[in-house]
Write an enzyme that holds these catalytic residues in place. Structure first.
Site, short mmCIF file in Angstrom:
data_model
loop_
_atom_site.label_atom_id
_atom_site.label_comp_id
_atom_site.label_asym_id
_atom_site.label_seq_id
_atom_site.Cartn_x
_atom_site.Cartn_y
_atom_site.Cartn_z
CG HIS A 161 64.46 34.22 -10.63
ND1 HIS A 161 64.97 33.63 -9.37
CD2 HIS A 161 64.90 33.39 -11.66
CE1 HIS A 161 65.22 32.46 -9.49
NE2 HIS A 161 65.25 31.99 -10.92
CG HIS A 177 69.23 32.66 -16.29
ND1 HIS A 177 69.81 31.80 -16.09
CD2 HIS A 177 68.40 32.41 -15.44
CE1 HIS A 177 69.64 30.82 -15.63
NE2 HIS A 177 68.58 31.19 -14.68
CE LYS A 223 72.11 29.40 -11.72
NZ LYS A 223 71.10 30.45 -12.06
#
Length: 290
Positions: A161, A177, A223
Protein backbone atom coordinates in the site's frame (compact mmCIF):
# COMPACT_ATOMS: atom_id res chain seq x y z
CA UNK A 1 0.35 9.68 20.72
CA UNK A 2 -2.86 9.23 18.75
CA UNK A 3 -3.07 12.87 17.70
CA UNK A 4 -0.30 15.45 17.71
CA UNK A 5 -0.91 18.80 19.35
CA UNK A 6 2.23 20.86 18.82
CA UNK A 7 5.64 19.48 18.00
CA UNK A 8 6.63 16.15 19.57
CA UNK A 9 10.18 17.08 20.57
CA UNK A 10 11.38 13.64 21.65
CA UNK A 11 10.28 12.09 18.39
CA UNK A 12 11.69 15.02 16.43
CA UNK A 13 15.09 14.46 18.08
CA UNK A 14 15.06 10.77 17.13
CA UNK A 15 13.98 11.43 13.55
CA UNK A 16 16.65 14.11 13.15
CA UNK A 17 19.21 11.55 14.25
CA UNK A 18 17.89 9.20 11.54
CA UNK A 19 18.04 12.08 9.04
CA UNK A 20 21.72 12.69 9.84
CA UNK A 21 22.48 8.98 9.55
CA UNK A 22 20.73 8.66 6.17
CA UNK A 23 23.89 8.56 4.05
CA UNK A 24 21.93 6.95 1.21
CA UNK A 25 19.64 9.95 0.77
CA UNK A 26 19.90 11.29 -2.77
CA UNK A 27 20.96 14.88 -3.33
CA UNK A 28 18.85 17.17 -5.51
CA UNK A 29 20.75 18.54 -8.50
CA UNK A 30 23.39 15.85 -8.22
CA UNK A 31 21.60 12.50 -7.88
CA UNK A 32 18.17 13.54 -9.16
CA UNK A 33 16.38 16.50 -10.72
CA UNK A 34 12.68 17.29 -10.78
CA UNK A 35 10.51 19.66 -12.82
CA UNK A 36 7.54 20.89 -10.75
CA UNK A 37 5.80 22.82 -13.54
CA UNK A 38 2.21 23.94 -12.78
CA UNK A 39 -0.15 23.80 -9.82
CA UNK A 40 -2.58 20.87 -9.90
CA UNK A 41 -6.26 21.59 -10.38
CA UNK A 42 -9.24 20.52 -8.29
CA UNK A 43 -10.64 17.04 -8.94
CA UNK A 44 -14.10 16.18 -7.66
CA UNK A 45 -14.42 13.00 -5.61
CA UNK A 46 -14.96 9.95 -7.77
CA UNK A 47 -13.93 11.74 -10.97
CA UNK A 48 -10.90 10.84 -13.07
CA UNK A 49 -10.66 13.91 -15.28
CA UNK A 50 -7.88 16.24 -14.17
CA UNK A 51 -6.40 19.29 -15.84
CA UNK A 52 -2.81 18.45 -16.77
CA UNK A 53 -0.67 21.26 -15.37
CA UNK A 54 2.54 19.40 -16.14
CA UNK A 55 3.24 18.39 -19.73
CA UNK A 56 6.63 16.92 -18.83
CA UNK A 57 7.47 14.22 -16.26
CA UNK A 58 8.22 15.14 -12.64
CA UNK A 59 11.63 13.46 -12.70
CA UNK A 60 14.02 14.76 -15.35
CA UNK A 61 17.09 12.87 -14.09
CA UNK A 62 17.89 10.02 -11.73
CA UNK A 63 21.36 8.61 -11.18
CA UNK A 64 20.28 5.00 -11.70
CA UNK A 65 23.84 3.71 -11.40
CA UNK A 66 23.99 5.10 -7.87
CA UNK A 67 20.62 3.57 -7.00
CA UNK A 68 21.75 0.19 -8.26
CA UNK A 69 24.99 0.42 -6.26
CA UNK A 70 23.18 0.68 -2.90
CA UNK A 71 21.83 -2.56 -1.45
CA UNK A 72 18.67 -1.18 0.14
CA UNK A 73 17.56 0.50 -3.10
CA UNK A 74 18.37 -2.61 -5.18
CA UNK A 75 16.36 -4.92 -2.93
CA UNK A 76 13.58 -2.35 -2.63
CA UNK A 77 13.23 -2.11 -6.42
CA UNK A 78 13.09 -5.91 -6.66
CA UNK A 79 9.91 -5.83 -4.56
CA UNK A 80 7.98 -3.39 -6.73
CA UNK A 81 6.64 -5.98 -9.20
CA UNK A 82 5.53 -8.54 -6.60
CA UNK A 83 1.92 -7.43 -6.09
CA UNK A 84 -1.54 -7.56 -7.66
CA UNK A 85 -2.64 -3.99 -8.38
CA UNK A 86 -6.30 -4.29 -7.34
CA UNK A 87 -7.70 -5.05 -3.91
CA UNK A 88 -10.02 -8.02 -3.84
CA UNK A 89 -7.46 -10.05 -5.79
CA UNK A 90 -5.65 -12.40 -3.40
CA UNK A 91 -1.85 -12.16 -3.27
CA UNK A 92 0.14 -15.35 -3.86
CA UNK A 93 3.68 -14.98 -2.55
CA UNK A 94 6.21 -17.19 -4.34
CA UNK A 95 9.36 -18.55 -2.70
CA UNK A 96 11.39 -16.06 -4.73
CA UNK A 97 9.22 -13.17 -3.55
CA UNK A 98 9.46 -14.36 0.04
CA UNK A 99 13.23 -14.39 -0.28
CA UNK A 100 13.16 -10.87 -1.75
CA UNK A 101 11.19 -9.65 1.28
CA UNK A 102 13.83 -11.07 3.62
CA UNK A 103 16.76 -9.75 1.58
CA UNK A 104 15.27 -6.26 1.74
CA UNK A 105 14.79 -6.39 5.50
CA UNK A 106 18.29 -7.83 5.98
CA UNK A 107 19.76 -4.92 3.98
CA UNK A 108 17.70 -2.36 5.90
CA UNK A 109 18.71 -3.83 9.27
CA UNK A 110 22.40 -3.44 8.39
CA UNK A 111 22.06 0.35 8.01
CA UNK A 112 22.91 2.80 10.78
CA UNK A 113 19.47 4.35 10.26
CA UNK A 114 17.63 1.18 11.25
CA UNK A 115 20.10 0.30 14.00
CA UNK A 116 19.38 3.70 15.56
CA UNK A 117 15.62 3.16 15.22
CA UNK A 118 15.95 -0.30 16.79
CA UNK A 119 17.89 1.04 19.80
CA UNK A 120 15.27 3.71 20.38
CA UNK A 121 12.37 1.25 20.19
CA UNK A 122 14.14 -1.09 22.64
CA UNK A 123 14.58 1.81 25.08
CA UNK A 124 10.88 2.59 24.76
CA UNK A 125 9.93 -1.03 25.42
CA UNK A 126 8.38 -1.39 21.95
CA UNK A 127 10.87 -3.87 20.46
CA UNK A 128 13.06 -6.74 21.62
CA UNK A 129 16.82 -6.23 21.57
CA UNK A 130 17.39 -9.47 19.63
CA UNK A 131 17.83 -8.53 15.94
CA UNK A 132 16.05 -11.69 14.72
CA UNK A 133 12.98 -10.89 16.85
CA UNK A 134 13.01 -7.30 15.62
CA UNK A 135 13.19 -8.51 12.01
CA UNK A 136 10.18 -10.76 12.63
CA UNK A 137 8.33 -7.76 14.06
CA UNK A 138 9.21 -5.68 10.99
CA UNK A 139 8.05 -8.49 8.71
CA UNK A 140 4.62 -8.53 10.35
CA UNK A 141 4.34 -4.74 10.20
CA UNK A 142 5.27 -4.44 6.53
CA UNK A 143 4.81 -7.78 4.74
CA UNK A 144 2.17 -9.78 6.59
CA UNK A 145 -0.80 -10.12 4.24
CA UNK A 146 -4.29 -9.08 5.31
CA UNK A 147 -7.71 -8.49 3.75
CA UNK A 148 -8.19 -4.88 2.77
CA UNK A 149 -11.21 -5.87 0.70
CA UNK A 150 -13.43 -8.06 2.88
CA UNK A 151 -14.94 -9.82 -0.12
CA UNK A 152 -11.77 -11.61 -1.17
CA UNK A 153 -8.65 -13.27 0.17
CA UNK A 154 -5.53 -11.70 1.67
CA UNK A 155 -4.99 -8.96 -0.88
CA UNK A 156 -2.74 -6.34 0.69
CA UNK A 157 0.08 -5.50 3.10
CA UNK A 158 1.70 -2.38 4.48
CA UNK A 159 4.59 -2.43 2.03
CA UNK A 160 2.35 -2.81 -1.00
CA UNK A 161 0.00 0.00 0.00
CA UNK A 162 2.60 2.56 1.10
CA UNK A 163 5.46 1.95 -1.31
CA UNK A 164 3.95 0.19 -4.33
CA UNK A 165 0.38 1.46 -4.50
CA UNK A 166 -2.86 -0.35 -5.28
CA UNK A 167 -6.37 0.31 -6.54
CA UNK A 168 -9.74 -0.14 -4.90
CA UNK A 169 -11.72 -2.43 -7.22
CA UNK A 170 -9.72 -0.92 -10.09
CA UNK A 171 -11.55 2.40 -9.65
CA UNK A 172 -9.54 4.41 -7.11
CA UNK A 173 -5.79 4.77 -6.44
CA UNK A 174 -4.67 4.04 -2.90
CA UNK A 175 -1.23 4.50 -1.39
CA UNK A 176 1.84 4.91 -3.62
CA UNK A 177 3.71 7.29 -1.33
CA UNK A 178 7.22 6.53 -2.58
CA UNK A 179 9.43 8.50 -4.95
CA UNK A 180 11.39 5.52 -6.35
CA UNK A 181 8.19 3.72 -7.33
CA UNK A 182 6.79 6.95 -8.77
CA UNK A 183 9.91 7.41 -10.87
CA UNK A 184 9.77 3.82 -12.16
CA UNK A 185 6.08 4.11 -13.05
CA UNK A 186 6.69 7.45 -14.74
CA UNK A 187 9.66 6.10 -16.68
CA UNK A 188 7.48 3.35 -18.15
CA UNK A 189 4.60 5.76 -18.89
CA UNK A 190 2.29 4.16 -16.33
CA UNK A 191 2.07 7.32 -14.22
CA UNK A 192 1.29 10.80 -15.53
CA UNK A 193 2.31 13.66 -13.23
CA UNK A 194 -0.40 16.36 -13.27
CA UNK A 195 1.21 19.05 -11.11
CA UNK A 196 1.99 19.96 -7.52
CA UNK A 197 -0.41 20.70 -4.68
CA UNK A 198 0.85 23.83 -2.91
CA UNK A 199 0.99 23.88 0.86
CA UNK A 200 -1.27 26.22 2.78
CA UNK A 201 -0.12 29.86 2.58
CA UNK A 202 2.58 29.06 0.04
CA UNK A 203 2.36 29.52 -3.71
CA UNK A 204 4.90 26.95 -4.87
CA UNK A 205 7.11 24.26 -3.35
CA UNK A 206 10.86 24.24 -3.96
CA UNK A 207 12.51 21.72 -6.25
CA UNK A 208 14.99 20.77 -3.52
CA UNK A 209 12.24 20.05 -0.98
CA UNK A 210 12.48 16.48 0.28
CA UNK A 211 8.69 16.25 0.68
CA UNK A 212 6.13 17.00 -2.04
CA UNK A 213 2.36 17.02 -2.38
CA UNK A 214 1.41 16.10 -5.93
CA UNK A 215 -1.36 14.94 -8.24
CA UNK A 216 -1.05 12.17 -10.80
CA UNK A 217 -2.91 9.57 -12.81
CA UNK A 218 -2.04 5.88 -12.88
CA UNK A 219 -3.49 3.71 -15.64
CA UNK A 220 -6.18 6.33 -16.22
CA UNK A 221 -7.15 6.74 -12.55
CA UNK A 222 -6.46 10.10 -10.91
CA UNK A 223 -5.10 10.52 -7.39
CA UNK A 224 -6.08 14.14 -6.57
CA UNK A 225 -3.66 14.56 -3.66
CA UNK A 226 -0.68 12.44 -2.73
CA UNK A 227 2.32 13.16 -0.55
CA UNK A 228 5.71 11.51 -0.37
CA UNK A 229 9.30 12.01 0.62
CA UNK A 230 11.65 12.73 -2.28
CA UNK A 231 15.23 11.44 -2.35
CA UNK A 232 15.24 9.75 1.06
CA UNK A 233 16.39 6.16 1.37
CA UNK A 234 14.06 3.17 1.82
CA UNK A 235 15.57 2.53 5.26
CA UNK A 236 14.73 6.06 6.41
CA UNK A 237 11.07 5.68 5.50
CA UNK A 238 10.77 2.19 6.96
CA UNK A 239 12.44 3.34 10.19
CA UNK A 240 10.37 6.51 10.54
CA UNK A 241 6.98 4.91 9.90
CA UNK A 242 7.86 1.87 12.04
CA UNK A 243 8.72 4.08 15.02
CA UNK A 244 5.49 6.08 14.75
CA UNK A 245 3.48 2.87 14.30
CA UNK A 246 4.98 1.12 17.33
CA UNK A 247 4.76 4.11 19.67
CA UNK A 248 0.99 4.20 19.39
CA UNK A 249 -1.75 1.62 19.77
CA UNK A 250 -4.41 3.80 18.16
CA UNK A 251 -6.10 3.06 14.86
CA UNK A 252 -4.92 6.40 13.46
CA UNK A 253 -1.83 8.30 14.58
CA UNK A 254 -1.14 11.93 13.64
CA UNK A 255 2.05 13.38 15.09
CA UNK A 256 3.76 16.69 14.37
CA UNK A 257 7.56 16.70 14.13
CA UNK A 258 10.36 18.99 12.97
CA UNK A 259 12.83 17.07 10.79
CA UNK A 260 15.74 19.07 9.39
CA UNK A 261 14.05 22.22 8.00
CA UNK A 262 10.64 20.59 7.60
CA UNK A 263 7.65 20.85 9.90
CA UNK A 264 5.71 17.66 9.18
CA UNK A 265 2.66 15.74 10.20
CA UNK A 266 3.30 12.01 10.08
CA UNK A 267 0.12 9.99 9.53
CA UNK A 268 -0.04 6.25 10.23
CA UNK A 269 -3.10 3.99 10.04
CA UNK A 270 -3.04 0.64 11.83
CA UNK A 271 -4.43 -2.58 10.37
CA UNK A 272 -4.20 -4.98 13.29
CA UNK A 273 -0.48 -5.61 13.90
CA UNK A 274 0.42 -4.20 10.49
CA UNK A 275 0.55 -0.80 8.81
CA UNK A 276 -2.54 0.10 6.82
CA UNK A 277 -1.04 3.26 5.37
CA UNK A 278 1.55 5.88 6.30
CA UNK A 279 2.68 9.14 4.75
CA UNK A 280 4.16 12.56 5.54
CA UNK A 281 2.27 15.85 5.22
CA UNK A 282 4.35 19.00 4.88
CA UNK A 283 3.21 21.83 7.14
CA UNK A 284 6.02 24.31 6.50
CA UNK A 285 9.69 24.61 5.57
CA UNK A 286 12.08 27.13 7.14
CA UNK A 287 10.75 30.69 7.00
CA UNK A 288 9.66 30.52 3.38
CA UNK A 289 6.04 30.01 4.43
CA UNK A 290 3.89 32.90 5.53
Amino acid sequence: MARGHGINQELSDVLNELWKLDVNRMKHGKDYKINLQGKAGFVAEGRNNARDSARAPLFTYINENKLKSIATYTHFINLLDNYEMSTGVAEHVTKEELQENHLFLDAVLKTEVMKCAHRYLVRKGRAKSDPAQFKSQLYDIWFKLYRRDKSGGEDSCGFEHVFVGETKHGKEIMGLHNWVQFYHKEKHNHVDYKGYNARKNKDTPDEDDHILNLQFSWNGLVKPVSSCFIGVSPEFEVALFTIVFLLSDGHVTNVTVKVDEYLLEIVVYRFGHSIGTSYPKMISSNNRDF
